[in-house]
Design a protein around this motif. Structure first.
Motif, PDB file in Angstrom:
ATOM      1  N   VAL A 157       0.904  -1.304   0.012  1.00 42.45           N
ATOM      2  CA  VAL A 157       0.009   0.053   0.083  1.00 42.45           C
ATOM      3  C   VAL A 157       0.972   1.192   0.047  1.00 42.45           C
ATOM      4  CG1 VAL A 157      -1.962  -1.225   1.080  1.00 42.45           C
ATOM      5  CG2 VAL A 157      -0.259  -0.135   2.609  1.00 42.45           C
ATOM      6  N   MET A 158       2.103   1.033   0.428  1.00 48.87           N
ATOM      7  CA  MET A 158       2.995   2.299   0.525  1.00 48.87           C
ATOM      8  C   MET A 158       3.656   2.520  -0.832  1.00 48.87           C
ATOM      9  SD  MET A 158       2.795   3.028   3.553  1.00 48.87           S
ATOM     10  CE  MET A 158       3.972   4.238   4.096  1.00 48.87           C
ATOM     11  N   ASN A 159       3.527   1.584  -2.066  1.00 48.79           N
ATOM     12  CA  ASN A 159       4.276   1.764  -3.079  1.00 48.79           C
ATOM     13  C   ASN A 159       3.233   2.529  -4.203  1.00 48.79           C
ATOM     14  OD1 ASN A 159       5.946   0.366  -2.099  1.00 48.79           O
ATOM     15  ND2 ASN A 159       5.203  -1.642  -2.923  1.00 48.79           N
ATOM     16  N   GLY A 160       2.317   3.287  -3.813  1.00 51.75           N
ATOM     17  CA  GLY A 160       1.452   4.083  -4.554  1.00 51.75           C
ATOM     18  C   GLY A 160       1.110   5.296  -4.070  1.00 51.75           C
ATOM     19  N   ILE A 161       0.114   6.035  -4.733  1.00 58.77           N
ATOM     20  CA  ILE A 161      -0.317   7.417  -4.425  1.00 58.77           C
ATOM     21  C   ILE A 161      -1.991   7.219  -4.023  1.00 58.77           C
ATOM     22  CG2 ILE A 161      -1.002   9.802  -5.197  1.00 58.77           C
ATOM     23  CD1 ILE A 161       1.340   9.656  -7.187  1.00 58.77           C
ATOM     24  N   LEU A 162      -1.834   7.643  -2.786  1.00 58.75           N
ATOM     25  CA  LEU A 162      -3.424   7.573  -2.270  1.00 58.75           C
ATOM     26  C   LEU A 162      -4.274   9.024  -2.811  1.00 58.75           C
ATOM     27  CD1 LEU A 162      -5.697   6.477  -0.439  1.00 58.75           C
ATOM     28  CD2 LEU A 162      -4.772   7.914   1.297  1.00 58.75           C
ATOM     29  N   PHE A 163      -5.253   8.593  -3.634  1.00 61.87           N
ATOM     30  CA  PHE A 163      -6.273   9.758  -3.804  1.00 61.87           C
ATOM     31  C   PHE A 163      -7.574   9.610  -2.961  1.00 61.87           C
ATOM     32  CE2 PHE A 163      -3.651   9.318  -7.594  1.00 61.87           C
ATOM     33  CZ  PHE A 163      -3.989  10.096  -8.544  1.00 61.87           C
ATOM     34  N   GLU A 164      -7.650  10.681  -2.304  1.00 60.27           N
ATOM     35  CA  GLU A 164      -8.989  10.987  -1.524  1.00 60.27           C
ATOM     36  C   GLU A 164      -9.910  11.861  -2.071  1.00 60.27           C
ATOM     37  OE1 GLU A 164      -7.618   9.533   2.993  1.00 60.27           O
ATOM     38  OE2 GLU A 164      -7.556  11.620   2.412  1.00 60.27           O
ATOM     39  N   THR A 171      -7.184  15.168  -2.268  1.00 58.46           N
ATOM     40  CA  THR A 171      -6.158  15.062  -1.682  1.00 58.46           C
ATOM     41  C   THR A 171      -5.199  13.785  -2.377  1.00 58.46           C
ATOM     42  OG1 THR A 171      -7.065  15.746   0.356  1.00 58.46           O
ATOM     43  CG2 THR A 171      -4.987  14.611   0.790  1.00 58.46           C
ATOM     44  N   PHE A 172      -3.850  14.250  -2.503  1.00 61.38           N
ATOM     45  CA  PHE A 172      -2.970  13.196  -2.991  1.00 61.38           C
ATOM     46  C   PHE A 172      -2.037  13.000  -1.770  1.00 61.38           C
ATOM     47  CE2 PHE A 172      -4.517  15.688  -6.197  1.00 61.38           C
ATOM     48  CZ  PHE A 172      -4.287  14.823  -7.418  1.00 61.38           C
ATOM     49  N   VAL A 173      -1.875  11.663  -1.526  1.00 59.86           N
ATOM     50  CA  VAL A 173      -0.834  11.391  -0.039  1.00 59.86           C
ATOM     51  C   VAL A 173       0.303  10.411  -0.768  1.00 59.86           C
ATOM     52  CG1 VAL A 173      -0.639  10.458   2.162  1.00 59.86           C
ATOM     53  CG2 VAL A 173      -2.525  12.004   1.329  1.00 59.86           C
ATOM     54  N   ALA A 174       1.471  10.417  -0.595  1.00 57.04           N
ATOM     55  CA  ALA A 174       2.376   9.557  -0.620  1.00 57.04           C
ATOM     56  C   ALA A 174       3.431   9.301   0.743  1.00 57.04           C
ATOM     57  CB  ALA A 174       3.314   9.774  -2.097  1.00 57.04           C
ATOM     58  N   SER A 175       3.906   8.225   0.913  1.00 54.84           N
ATOM     59  CA  SER A 175       4.838   8.178   2.016  1.00 54.84           C
ATOM     60  C   SER A 175       5.662   6.865   1.970  1.00 54.84           C
ATOM     61  CB  SER A 175       4.157   8.033   3.321  1.00 54.84           C
ATOM     62  OG  SER A 175       5.165   7.831   4.388  1.00 54.84           O
ATOM     63  N   TYR A 183      -0.757  16.613  -0.494  1.00 59.04           N
ATOM     64  CA  TYR A 183      -0.957  17.694  -1.415  1.00 59.04           C
ATOM     65  C   TYR A 183      -2.725  17.745  -1.602  1.00 59.04           C
ATOM     66  CZ  TYR A 183      -1.178  20.760  -5.261  1.00 59.04           C
ATOM     67  OH  TYR A 183      -1.471  21.836  -6.385  1.00 59.04           O
ATOM     68  N   GLN A 184      -3.261  18.846  -1.084  1.00 54.39           N
ATOM     69  CA  GLN A 184      -4.755  19.085  -1.264  1.00 54.39           C
ATOM     70  C   GLN A 184      -5.038  20.158  -2.347  1.00 54.39           C
ATOM     71  OE1 GLN A 184      -5.766  19.662   2.878  1.00 54.39           O
ATOM     72  NE2 GLN A 184      -6.226  17.428   3.259  1.00 54.39           N
ATOM     73  N   GLU A 191     -18.886  14.948  -5.087  1.00 49.66           N
ATOM     74  CA  GLU A 191     -20.185  14.778  -3.948  1.00 49.66           C
ATOM     75  C   GLU A 191     -20.176  13.699  -3.149  1.00 49.66           C
ATOM     76  OE1 GLU A 191     -23.459  14.936  -6.823  1.00 49.66           O
ATOM     77  OE2 GLU A 191     -23.355  16.886  -7.297  1.00 49.66           O
ATOM     78  N   PHE A 192     -19.124  12.850  -3.337  1.00 52.90           N
ATOM     79  CA  PHE A 192     -19.192  11.743  -2.597  1.00 52.90           C
ATOM     80  C   PHE A 192     -17.654  11.472  -1.917  1.00 52.90           C
ATOM     81  CE2 PHE A 192     -17.915  10.829  -6.938  1.00 52.90           C
ATOM     82  CZ  PHE A 192     -16.417  10.469  -6.770  1.00 52.90           C
ATOM     83  N   GLU A 193     -17.550  10.711  -0.879  1.00 53.69           N
ATOM     84  CA  GLU A 193     -16.333  10.383  -0.358  1.00 53.69           C
ATOM     85  C   GLU A 193     -15.874   9.008  -0.756  1.00 53.69           C
ATOM     86  OE1 GLU A 193     -15.817  10.952   3.964  1.00 53.69           O
ATOM     87  OE2 GLU A 193     -16.661  12.990   3.894  1.00 53.69           O
ATOM     88  N   ALA A 194     -14.579   9.236  -1.346  1.00 53.23           N
ATOM     89  CA  ALA A 194     -14.095   7.607  -1.774  1.00 53.23           C
ATOM     90  C   ALA A 194     -12.443   7.862  -1.779  1.00 53.23           C
ATOM     91  CB  ALA A 194     -14.289   7.425  -3.097  1.00 53.23           C
ATOM     92  N   SER A 195     -11.984   6.618  -2.124  1.00 50.49           N
ATOM     93  CA  SER A 195     -10.468   6.679  -2.080  1.00 50.49           C
ATOM     94  C   SER A 195      -9.918   5.440  -2.850  1.00 50.49           C
ATOM     95  CB  SER A 195      -9.745   7.016  -0.669  1.00 50.49           C
ATOM     96  OG  SER A 195      -9.992   5.689   0.140  1.00 50.49           O
TER      97      SER A 195
END
Length: 375
Positions: A157-164, A171-175, A183-184, A191-195
């Protein structure tokens, strides 16, 4: 099947999608481009089963529609060494023999059956979410975070970019556990919440083609796959399965020590001083006092050391904190602001790096874990 196409235009499109082809493909047909002619539209596909990329271009003098797989390496090598000119492709649908006619020559090879090429996954409509994102915004989000992704086989899961996606922002997250980027964009909402977690390879492919595109990108995703539809390209990829760590929990909130420093000056100083750091640790020390920061490094094994002093605005207690120089250099390289803010609490806790100049519609935060400084 016959068509005429510009050599340079064909090369440009094929090079963009060729990065999807794996060097260790298990299926021989995946070493090929899938070529499909429908009317005057030529569709080209490259895949490694995990990532599939398709592009289209308009052709001239089309005769008979059809599908065939062309060997990618041979075709690319031919195109790279040809000057700009119209090329005529003639494919025998029975033998799969391919003739490429140029202004001064002719090249012949045999393709593979298009039916051997794997089918593209389709979006599951009942489980899918969809949004439209400007190409420039998507490019910025990927560029800001891609460098911070990990290469960790134990924690994929750490080998990619999280899209929220949320009604408030995108929001884009990587670590990689040593550094974290969040980065937001407040001007991109749903209109929805998903990731979902976008793997590193398709993110790199998007980073390569997005600068060529204008307008919006249609982003669709379900539980397994994501679909990015651009004006001239389409990318389909399998998503990383699993839950991303609760990254907000590791971002320190109370940081009484705050420095404002010129980013380019600090990056250049770091580049010079880090040459003298230990090859095993890459440790550099930043010593903050009232109006300056001293950057230092030493390698006791070779009896070398260096330090430089930089002017800065510093509000807080005098302190010294250590970082891995390559990680700090990565962060400085990926912030656009001419001045940066570095917030710290103590030498054992993560430091926060923020742009001093920022827009109202974006929120950028980078976190860097410190290294222990030996007394």
């Amino acid at each position: 099947m016959k068509f005429v196409v510009s050599s340079s235009e064909l090369l440009s499109h094929l090079q963009a999608i060729s990065r999807a082809i794996s060097t260790k493909s298990q299926l021989p047909v995946l070493d090929c481009f899938l070529i499909e002619l429908s009317g005057n539209t030529l569709s080209m596909t490259a895949s490694d089963l995990e990532v599939t990329m398709t592009t289209t271009l308009e052709t001239d003098e089309t005769v008979e529609e059809g599908r065939v797989a062309f060997p990618s390496k041979m075709l690319l090598e031919i195109l790279k060494k040809l000057p700009e000119q119209p090329l005529t492709f003639v494919v025998d649908s029975n033998t799969l023999g391919v003739d490429i006619q140029s202004e001064r020559g002719k090249y012949n090879f045999v393709g593979q059956p298009a039916d051997d090429y794997p089918n593209l996954p389709q979006v599951e409509e009942d489980k899918a979410s969809s949004m439209r994102v400007p190409a420039s915004l998507l490019l910025t989000g990927i560029t800001k975070t891609l460098f911070a992704t990990a290469d960790d086989e134990l924690r994929p899961v750490m080998n990619g970019i999280l899209f929220e996606c949320s009604p408030e922002n995108l929001t884009f997250v990587a670590s990689d556990s040593h550094k974290l980027v969040r980065y937001q964009r407040l001007d991109a909402k749903t209109e929805f919440e998903a990731s979902f977690i976008l793997p590193k390879k398709p993110a790199s492919l998007l980073k390569n083609v997005l600068p060529r595109e204008d307008g919006d990108v249609q982003v669709e995703f379900d539980n397994k796959n994501a679909f990015f539809t651009l004006p001239n390209y389409r990318l389909v990829c399998r998503l990383v399965e699993g839950n991303y760590p609760t990254y907000n929990a590791v971002i320190p909130q109370d940081n009484p020590n705050r420095a404002v420093v010129d980013r380019v000056d600090l990056a250049n100083t770091l580049g010079r001083v880090s040459i003298f750091s230990s090859q095993s640790s890459n440790l550099v020390k930043l010593h903050y006092s009232s109006d300056e920061v001293m950057v230092s490094a030493q390698d006791l094994d070779f009896s070398v050391s260096a330090f430089e002093k930089l002017r800065c605005q510093y509000d807080g207690d005098e302190m010294e904190i250590g970082f891995k120089s390559s990680f700090l250099a990565d962060i400085l390289e990926n912030i656009d602001s001419s001045n940066i803010i570095i917030e710290m609490s103590d030498p054992s806790r993560a430091a926060i790096v923020l742009p001093f100049d920022k827009n109202d519609f974006e929120d950028e935060l980078m976190l860097l874990m410190p290294m222990m400084i030996n007394a």
